[in-house]
Design an enzyme around this catalytic site. Structure first.
Site, mmCIF file in Angstrom:
data_model
loop_
_atom_site.group_PDB
_atom_site.id
_atom_site.type_symbol
_atom_site.label_atom_id
_atom_site.label_comp_id
_atom_site.label_asym_id
_atom_site.label_seq_id
_atom_site.Cartn_x
_atom_site.Cartn_y
_atom_site.Cartn_z
ATOM 1 C CG HIS A 32 95.264 27.370 65.805
ATOM 2 N ND1 HIS A 32 95.823 28.508 66.327
ATOM 3 C CD2 HIS A 32 95.781 26.337 66.506
ATOM 4 C CE1 HIS A 32 96.634 28.186 67.328
ATOM 5 N NE2 HIS A 32 96.643 26.871 67.444
ATOM 6 C CD GLN A 39 100.819 18.038 69.738
ATOM 7 O OE1 GLN A 39 101.066 18.494 70.834
ATOM 8 N NE2 GLN A 39 100.125 18.712 68.837
HETATM 9 P P1 AMP Z 1 98.427 24.568 69.595
HETATM 10 O O1 AMP Z 1 97.289 25.487 69.855
HETATM 11 O O2 AMP Z 1 99.730 25.252 69.407
HETATM 12 O O3 AMP Z 1 98.475 23.421 70.582
HETATM 13 O O4 AMP Z 1 98.136 23.889 68.192
HETATM 14 C C1 AMP Z 1 96.938 23.220 67.939
HETATM 15 C C2 AMP Z 1 97.062 22.461 66.640
HETATM 16 O O5 AMP Z 1 97.330 23.380 65.590
HETATM 17 C C3 AMP Z 1 98.217 21.444 66.661
HETATM 18 O O6 AMP Z 1 97.816 20.288 65.944
HETATM 19 C C4 AMP Z 1 99.298 22.187 65.928
HETATM 20 O O7 AMP Z 1 100.241 21.344 65.299
HETATM 21 C C5 AMP Z 1 98.497 22.956 64.906
HETATM 22 N N1 AMP Z 1 99.250 24.114 64.437
HETATM 23 C C6 AMP Z 1 99.784 25.110 65.197
HETATM 24 N N2 AMP Z 1 100.455 25.967 64.413
HETATM 25 C C7 AMP Z 1 100.350 25.519 63.143
HETATM 26 C C8 AMP Z 1 100.839 25.968 61.883
HETATM 27 N N3 AMP Z 1 101.590 27.056 61.761
HETATM 28 N N4 AMP Z 1 100.530 25.229 60.781
HETATM 29 C C9 AMP Z 1 99.784 24.106 60.889
HETATM 30 N N5 AMP Z 1 99.297 23.632 62.045
HETATM 31 C C10 AMP Z 1 99.569 24.324 63.164
#
Ligand code: AMP
Length: 283
Positions: A37, A156
């Protein structure tokens, strides 16, 4: 850092920023923030003066009640992480469900087309309607110039691009590369639910994706899929939900690759009851 829990207060703050022509970036998250994040926020800051980070565990995108209940919620620590890493320009929006949905927590239905029917769409009923519902609501509150999404959730990212097309909201959707732990495991809020040993074992997911990449163009797609599925069958911890090689734009499967097209491999697997997803560009 500014923290808002209500839409109106956030809107008032942002409208003042917009009057002074600041570029507004947006990073929607479900919290339990990690380096992945933070890498999105950092990247957003390279082109946006103000970056809004929403922290909201969206109930409508969970098709499994237990998964929603056990999803980690660590707002105080999330705020601390952001304050430690960023000295300026960050706005956190951490609403509750009623602030976002009102009295009834319901999804709208979207016609995302065939990209929504594969993989996550197939295995998580209603998931993308839930994602579309919350992201549309959040876009309408924040009205960002740019929104940043990780390729970690690659399907997504395609769905959000489609959402912007369908709703004609004037936001630029930007994909950001996957941030990984040292052993290759894609960072995820769900990793905090894994034991140290299970985390180490789960690096097998990324190793399998790398193997698929190494064999792409050498072995047939069918053989690559067969080998990976067989390797997961023998794995002591991980239970494979799907392994797919697909066109990176349409997510459709194919029998023969074309030079001018891009392809990716995708995995969803369970480590005990923790569901992990990852993907890799093959060419
Ligand atoms: P989430 O909190 O899991 O819904 O993720 C929020 C955002 O962070 C989404 O756009 C995810 O794709 C991105 N995200 C989560 N984990 C990663 C990661 N390891 N690398 C890059 N982006 C991430």
């Amino acid at each position: 850092m500014q923290l808002f829990k209500e839409k109106k207060a956030l809107r008032d703050f942002l409208s003042a920023e917009k009057t002074s022509h600041k570029t507004i970036g947006f990073v929607p998250t479900m919290g339990a923030l990690h380096e992945g994040h933070l890498s999105l926020i950092e990247f957003a800051q390279t082109t946006c003066e103000v970056v809004v980070v929403s922290i909201f565990v969206n109930p409508t995108q969970f098709n499994n009640k237990e998964d929603l209940e056990k999803y980690p919620r660590t707002l105080d620590n999330d705020i601390k992480l952001i304050e430690e890493k960023f000295s300026r320009g960050i706005v956190i929006f951490a609403p509750n469900a009623q602030e976002i949905y009102g009295k009834e927590i319901l999804s709208s239905h979207f016609d995302f087309g065939s990209v929504a029917t594969f993989m996550e769409g197939k295995y998580r009923d209603g998931h993308f309607d839930g994602v579309g519902t919350v992201v549309k609501k959040l876009f309408e509150v924040v009205e960002p110039d740019k929104a940043f999404f990780g390729e970690k959730d690659y399907q997504q990212l395609l769905i959000i691009k489609k959402l912007v097309e369908l709703t004609k909201l004037p936001v630029d959707v930007i994909g950001c590369k996957i941030n990984r732990e040292e052993n290759g495991l894609a960072r995820s809020s769900r990793n905090s639910l894994l034991s140290i040993e299970d985390k180490a074992e789960s690096a097998f997911i990324y190793k399998s994706l790398q193997e698929a990449k190494n064999n792409f163009g050498i072995k047939s797609v069918k053989d690559i899929e067969k080998d990976i599925k067989f390797a997961f069958e023998k794995h002591p911890l991980l239970r494979l939900e799907y392994f797919e090689i697909a066109n990176a734009q349409t997510l459709e499967s194919f029998s023969e690759s074309k030079q001018e097209e891009k392809y990716r491999a995708f995995i969803a697997a369970y480590a005990k009851n923790v569901r992990l997803i990852d993907n890799i560009a093959l060419n």
